[in-house]
Design a protein around this motif. Structure first.
Motif, PDB file in Angstrom:
ATOM      1  N   GLU A  92       0.467   6.537   5.734  1.00 31.96           N
ATOM      2  CA  GLU A  92      -0.558   5.578   5.723  1.00 31.96           C
ATOM      3  C   GLU A  92      -1.733   6.019   5.353  1.00 31.96           C
ATOM      4  O   GLU A  92      -2.788   5.183   4.843  1.00 31.96           O
ATOM      5  N   ASN A  95      -2.284   5.832   1.596  1.00 35.61           N
ATOM      6  CA  ASN A  95      -2.421   4.485   1.313  1.00 35.61           C
ATOM      7  C   ASN A  95      -3.752   4.037   1.209  1.00 35.61           C
ATOM      8  O   ASN A  95      -4.088   3.372   0.537  1.00 35.61           O
ATOM      9  N   LEU A  96      -4.369   4.363   2.539  1.00 32.20           N
ATOM     10  CA  LEU A  96      -5.710   3.613   2.839  1.00 32.20           C
ATOM     11  C   LEU A  96      -6.765   4.555   1.944  1.00 32.20           C
ATOM     12  O   LEU A  96      -7.642   3.729   1.432  1.00 32.20           O
ATOM     13  N   LYS A  97      -6.436   5.488   1.765  1.00 31.76           N
ATOM     14  CA  LYS A  97      -7.574   6.408   0.895  1.00 31.76           C
ATOM     15  C   LYS A  97      -7.329   5.686  -0.717  1.00 31.76           C
ATOM     16  O   LYS A  97      -8.317   5.636  -1.364  1.00 31.76           O
ATOM     17  N   ALA A  98      -6.142   5.378  -0.994  1.00 29.39           N
ATOM     18  CA  ALA A  98      -6.159   4.963  -2.321  1.00 29.39           C
ATOM     19  C   ALA A  98      -6.508   3.592  -2.296  1.00 29.39           C
ATOM     20  O   ALA A  98      -7.255   3.227  -3.373  1.00 29.39           O
ATOM     21  N   SER A  99      -6.558   2.765  -1.529  1.00 29.44           N
ATOM     22  CA  SER A  99      -7.140   1.529  -1.579  1.00 29.44           C
ATOM     23  C   SER A  99      -8.566   1.441  -1.522  1.00 29.44           C
ATOM     24  O   SER A  99      -9.093   0.566  -2.074  1.00 29.44           O
ATOM     25  N   ILE A 100      -9.244   2.470  -0.617  1.00 28.25           N
ATOM     26  CA  ILE A 100     -10.617   2.494  -0.663  1.00 28.25           C
ATOM     27  C   ILE A 100     -11.071   3.013  -1.873  1.00 28.25           C
ATOM     28  O   ILE A 100     -11.913   2.372  -2.552  1.00 28.25           O
ATOM     29  N   LYS A 102     -10.113   2.318  -4.797  1.00 29.63           N
ATOM     30  CA  LYS A 102      -9.911   1.112  -5.782  1.00 29.63           C
ATOM     31  C   LYS A 102     -11.204   0.379  -5.835  1.00 29.63           C
ATOM     32  O   LYS A 102     -11.357  -0.520  -6.643  1.00 29.63           O
ATOM     33  N   LYS A 103     -11.840   0.329  -4.590  1.00 26.93           N
ATOM     34  CA  LYS A 103     -12.803  -0.597  -4.372  1.00 26.93           C
ATOM     35  C   LYS A 103     -14.236  -0.415  -5.248  1.00 26.93           C
ATOM     36  O   LYS A 103     -14.572   0.777  -5.310  1.00 26.93           O
TER      37      LYS A 103
END
Length: 103
Positions: A92, A95-100, A102-103
């Motif tokens: 998790e 996944n959160l680091k990857a999501s952040i 990308k922003k």
């Protein structure tokens, strides 16, 4: 059998401090002082599917003569569930680091 939703399961457990009632059950020769752990009956209700995590260890006689059942937690067999919960959390976090990023 694969362990599923380990983080959710672990979050339902309630770590506690307690003291054995050694003065009430002198024949058990229980240790004295504060202990850290889980209450076996609570573990049993949360992890009823994993019956091996809680053992019935017979009974003991209270100083007033009342018989009481004794249960214990098998902490060694709890370790794989803890490891799986850490793995789930690690995934998790990734996944959160990857999501952040990308922003």
């Amino acid at each position: 059998m694969a362990i599923e939703s380990a983080t959710e399961t672990i979050n339902r457990l309630n770590p506690a401090t307690y003291e054995f009632r050694s003065d009430e059950f002198p024949e058990l020769k229980l240790s004295e002082g504060q202990r850290w752990g889980l209450i076996a009956q609570e573990v049993e209700s949360v992890l009823s599917v994993l019956l091996d995590l809680v053992s019935d260890n017979g009974s003991a006689t209270h100083i007033d003569g009342e018989e009481m059942n004794i249960k214990s937690v098998n902490y060694i067999d709890l370790i794989p569930i803890l490891i799986k919960a850490i793995q789930e959390q690690d995934e998790e976090i990734k996944n959160l680091k990857a999501s952040i990023s990308k922003k």
